[in-house]
Design a protein around this motif. Structure first.
Motif, mmCIF file in Angstrom:
data_model
loop_
_atom_site.group_PDB
_atom_site.id
_atom_site.type_symbol
_atom_site.label_atom_id
_atom_site.label_comp_id
_atom_site.label_asym_id
_atom_site.label_seq_id
_atom_site.Cartn_x
_atom_site.Cartn_y
_atom_site.Cartn_z
ATOM 1 N N ARG A 1 0.817 -1.220 0.000
ATOM 2 C CA ARG A 1 0.000 0.000 0.000
ATOM 3 C C ARG A 1 0.850 1.269 0.000
ATOM 4 N N GLU B 1 0.818 4.188 -2.835
ATOM 5 C CA GLU B 1 0.431 5.569 -2.529
ATOM 6 C C GLU B 1 1.515 6.540 -2.999
ATOM 7 N N SER C 1 1.265 6.830 -6.771
ATOM 8 C CA SER C 1 0.149 7.696 -7.154
ATOM 9 C C SER C 1 0.526 9.168 -7.011
ATOM 10 N N THR D 1 -2.934 11.984 -6.751
ATOM 11 C CA THR D 1 -3.393 11.951 -5.359
ATOM 12 C C THR D 1 -4.893 12.199 -5.236
#
Length: 391
Positions: free
Chosen positions: A251, A255, A258, A264
């Motif tokens: 994860r 993140e 991204s 975001t």
């Protein structure tokens, strides 16, 4: 029948194996059989929960390389006494490590019919053990699986894809394909107000097209590809979001990816969500997406279809009889094909919001009927074999 299920993955854990075993246990119980589950301890489960009836939780510890997964530490003598007292008619194992080995030993010790379901293509998980991925390590997977299953009376696999893997492992035991069935009542009983609240909570507007992924967030799910493809897609259309539901070891990395790609505000990570509400999260999306090729069955694909949302997924052998290309979704092969698939589905949904929602799903009842029939066949075959040997 009195049936023992042995598994290192079980409710409330979120995984395909955990879901499959839990649904099997519920189906068999509803059909009037007595089911006893041997599984790992879990601090999140309430002793009064329905899942805990006739469930034996064995002390466990996190796996070193997959800390959200646990491995049981069975004290053989203690649990063998319990298993003997239960007077089981059949043992059905679902994992090949600690609890699976407990079931395997019990079947041999008490001369019980032994059915095993092979759920996991381990060659897709070698990276967790920090060892090279090559022909030698792949051959070790085959030897491991062959060693575990050599005394089984029957091996159940969820798809023909896994049959091919078992052939490569040189497994010679009888195989039977039985996919896990879904509780259609659960996935077709949507709380639409809650689904709308999910969209509001994450800043998703009513006219946003939401690509949704529901899975364990890990390397083999290839969500990095989905995010990169989504970046390219976002340059061809507006009003789209990517909703990633679940948690896992990859994860933080995703993140960061991204953020690096400037996504975001468009890529949303929910983290872990309650299984009791999972159908409402599916309903918060418009198109289910996946680039994984590590699935043996891909229960989440069928769950999405049961809720009524089409698939935009990487073509894979496990999707036979699930994905019907350009009928209930689109099977892509690369980034450009992903983008083409999105626009194909988007156009279909603009004309018919229910496009792709009329799929036939293998149900919990179908699953239960097939499993019970298989148990009866195995018990009959084993008793006949024993009878011949006693003559």
């Amino acid at each position: 029948m009195r049936i023992g299920l042995f598994t290192d993955a079980y409710y409330p854990e979120i995984s395909g194996v955990a879901t499959s075993v839990y649904e099997l246990r519920n189906s068999l119980t509803e059909a009037g059989h007595e089911v006893f589950v041997f599984t790992v301890s879990n601090s999140e489960v309430e002793p009064s929960d329905y899942s805990e009836i006739n469930t034996y939780r064995i002390p466990s510890m996190p796996l070193i390389t997959m800390k959200e997964r646990r491995i049981g530490i069975p004290f053989l003598k203690n649990y063998m006494k319990i298993i003997k007292k239960l007077e089981l008619d059949l043992i059905h194992t679902h994992t090949e490590i600690s609890l699976g080995n407990l079931g395997k030993r019990a079947a041999r010790k008490f001369e019980l019919p032994h059915v095993h379901t092979y759920h996991t293509l381990y060659e897709n998980y070698i990276h967790y053990f920090k060892i090279p991925e090559n022909d030698f390590t792949f051959s070790l997977v085959g030897k491991f699986v062959k060693n575990f299953t050599e005394k089984c009376d029957l091996i159940i696999v969820p798809t023909e894809k896994v049959v091919e893997s078992m052939k490569q492992y040189k497994i010679i035991k009888p195989l039977k394909v039985i996919p896990t069935g879904l509780d259609l009542d659960k996935f077709q009983n949507i709380d639409w107000k809650y689904a709308a609240e999910i969209r509001r909570r994450y800043g998703i507007e009513q006219d946003d097209m939401v690509l949704i992924s529901i899975c364990r967030i890990s390397q083999e799910k290839k969500l990095d590809k989905i995010i990169r493809y989504f970046k390219k897609l976002s340059q061809t259309t507006s009003k789209i979001k990517l909703l990633i539901v679940g948690d896992g070891p990859a994860r933080n990395e995703l993140e960061e990816l991204s953020a690096k790609l400037g996504l975001t505000d468009q890529v949303i990570f929910t983290g872990y969500v309650d299984w009791d509400r999972i159908q409402d999260y599916y309903a918060a999306g418009n198109i289910f997406v996946s680039a994984s090729q590590s699935e043996t069955q891909g229960l989440t694909y069928a769950e999405a279809l049961a809720v009524g949302i089409p698939l935009l997924v990487r073509q894979d052998a496990c999707l036979k009889n699930v994905l019907y290309h350009k009928q209930n979704g689109y099977g892509f092969s690369d980034k450009d094909d992903f983008i083409n698939g999105y626009h194909f589905i988007s156009d279909k949904l603009a004309k018919d919001p229910k496009w792709g929602s009329r799929s036939k799903i293998f149900s919990k009842q179908d699953f239960s009927d097939a499993i019970i029939s298989t148990y009866e066949e195995v018990c009959l075959a084993v008793s006949s074999y024993v009878g011949i040997n006693q003559i």
